[in-house]
Design a protein around this motif. Structure first.
Motif, PDB file in Angstrom:
ATOM      1  N   GLY A   1      -2.634  -7.256 -30.308  1.00  0.00           N
ATOM      2  CA  GLY A   1      -3.896  -7.905 -29.961  1.00  0.00           C
ATOM      3  C   GLY A   1      -4.172  -7.842 -28.473  1.00  0.00           C
ATOM      4  N   LYS A   2      -3.131  -8.056 -27.674  1.00  0.00           N
ATOM      5  CA  LYS A   2      -3.277  -7.998 -26.219  1.00  0.00           C
ATOM      6  C   LYS A   2      -3.653  -6.576 -25.782  1.00  0.00           C
ATOM      7  CE  LYS A   2      -0.813  -9.369 -22.047  1.00  0.00           C
ATOM      8  NZ  LYS A   2       0.456  -9.893 -21.521  1.00  0.00           N
ATOM      9  N   GLY A   3      -3.021  -5.582 -26.386  1.00  0.00           N
ATOM     10  CA  GLY A   3      -3.345  -4.192 -26.053  1.00  0.00           C
ATOM     11  C   GLY A   3      -4.772  -3.835 -26.419  1.00  0.00           C
ATOM     12  N   ILE A   4      -5.227  -4.277 -27.584  1.00  0.00           N
ATOM     13  CA  ILE A   4      -6.604  -4.007 -28.000  1.00  0.00           C
ATOM     14  C   ILE A   4      -7.580  -4.699 -27.057  1.00  0.00           C
ATOM     15  CG2 ILE A   4      -8.300  -4.475 -29.826  1.00  0.00           C
ATOM     16  CD1 ILE A   4      -6.008  -4.008 -31.837  1.00  0.00           C
ATOM     17  N   ARG A   5      -7.274  -5.941 -26.680  1.00  0.00           N
ATOM     18  CA  ARG A   5      -8.142  -6.687 -25.768  1.00  0.00           C
ATOM     19  C   ARG A   5      -8.241  -5.979 -24.410  1.00  0.00           C
ATOM     20  NH1 ARG A   5      -6.414 -11.111 -27.371  1.00  0.00           N
ATOM     21  NH2 ARG A   5      -4.593 -11.279 -26.030  1.00  0.00           N
ATOM     22  N   GLU A   6      -7.111  -5.516 -23.882  1.00  0.00           N
ATOM     23  CA  GLU A   6      -7.118  -4.796 -22.605  1.00  0.00           C
ATOM     24  C   GLU A   6      -7.902  -3.494 -22.710  1.00  0.00           C
ATOM     25  OE1 GLU A   6      -3.117  -4.306 -21.209  1.00  0.00           O
ATOM     26  OE2 GLU A   6      -2.790  -6.471 -21.067  1.00  0.00           O
ATOM     27  N   PHE A   7      -7.747  -2.795 -23.819  1.00  0.00           N
ATOM     28  CA  PHE A   7      -8.499  -1.558 -24.033  1.00  0.00           C
ATOM     29  C   PHE A   7      -9.997  -1.833 -24.041  1.00  0.00           C
ATOM     30  CE2 PHE A   7     -10.681   1.280 -27.002  1.00  0.00           C
ATOM     31  CZ  PHE A   7     -10.429   2.498 -26.406  1.00  0.00           C
ATOM     32  N   ASN A   8     -10.412  -2.889 -24.760  1.00  0.00           N
ATOM     33  CA  ASN A   8     -11.835  -3.224 -24.820  1.00  0.00           C
ATOM     34  C   ASN A   8     -12.367  -3.641 -23.457  1.00  0.00           C
ATOM     35  OD1 ASN A   8     -12.233  -2.643 -27.525  1.00  0.00           O
ATOM     36  ND2 ASN A   8     -11.641  -4.693 -28.183  1.00  0.00           N
ATOM     37  N   ASN A   9     -11.580  -4.374 -22.684  1.00  0.00           N
ATOM     38  CA  ASN A   9     -12.003  -4.756 -21.338  1.00  0.00           C
ATOM     39  C   ASN A   9     -12.194  -3.524 -20.454  1.00  0.00           C
ATOM     40  OD1 ASN A   9     -11.991  -7.475 -21.963  1.00  0.00           O
ATOM     41  ND2 ASN A   9      -9.954  -7.837 -21.135  1.00  0.00           N
ATOM     42  N   ALA A  10     -11.275  -2.579 -20.541  1.00  0.00           N
ATOM     43  CA  ALA A  10     -11.389  -1.351 -19.747  1.00  0.00           C
ATOM     44  C   ALA A  10     -12.609  -0.547 -20.181  1.00  0.00           C
ATOM     45  CB  ALA A  10     -10.119  -0.515 -19.887  1.00  0.00           C
ATOM     46  N   ARG A  11     -12.838  -0.465 -21.499  1.00  0.00           N
ATOM     47  CA  ARG A  11     -13.997   0.267 -22.005  1.00  0.00           C
ATOM     48  C   ARG A  11     -15.300  -0.372 -21.524  1.00  0.00           C
ATOM     49  NH1 ARG A  11     -14.842  -0.645 -27.833  1.00  0.00           N
ATOM     50  NH2 ARG A  11     -16.204  -2.208 -26.971  1.00  0.00           N
ATOM     51  N   ASN A  12     -15.372  -1.702 -21.585  1.00  0.00           N
ATOM     52  CA  ASN A  12     -16.574  -2.399 -21.121  1.00  0.00           C
ATOM     53  C   ASN A  12     -16.798  -2.190 -19.634  1.00  0.00           C
ATOM     54  OD1 ASN A  12     -17.163  -3.361 -23.679  1.00  0.00           O
ATOM     55  ND2 ASN A  12     -16.069  -5.281 -23.363  1.00  0.00           N
ATOM     56  N   SER A  13     -15.720  -2.174 -18.873  1.00  0.00           N
ATOM     57  CA  SER A  13     -15.824  -1.952 -17.437  1.00  0.00           C
ATOM     58  C   SER A  13     -16.367  -0.552 -17.141  1.00  0.00           C
ATOM     59  CB  SER A  13     -14.457  -2.134 -16.788  1.00  0.00           C
ATOM     60  OG  SER A  13     -14.493  -1.795 -15.435  1.00  0.00           O
TER      61      SER A  13
END
Length: 65
Positions: free
Chosen positions: A29-41
């Motif tokens: 879950g933490k990895g998916i959240r970090e991936f989504n944050n990077a994608r949004n950025s």
């Protein structure tokens, strides 16, 4: 199908044990959240770059007129 998922879950349970599975899911879950944050950025940076390009193009058009 459904039977394949049951087999996969059983193998995961055997490999990691019931105590490690919540920890693995938290990490996932933490990895998916970090991936989504990077994608949004990245998306916001691209959009900002496009807006800046459009502003410059409009300013150039106004200067030429």
């Amino acid at each position: 199908g459904g039977m394949e998922w049951v087999i996969i879950l059983f193998v995961v349970l055997l490999l990691f044990g019931s105590k490690k599975i919540p920890e693995l899911m938290r990490g996932l879950g933490k990895g998916i959240r970090e991936f989504n944050n990077a994608r949004n950025s990245i998306e916001s940076e691209i959009k900002e770059g496009m807006r800046e390009y459009e502003r410059k193009a409009i300013e150039e058009t106004i200067k030429e007129a």
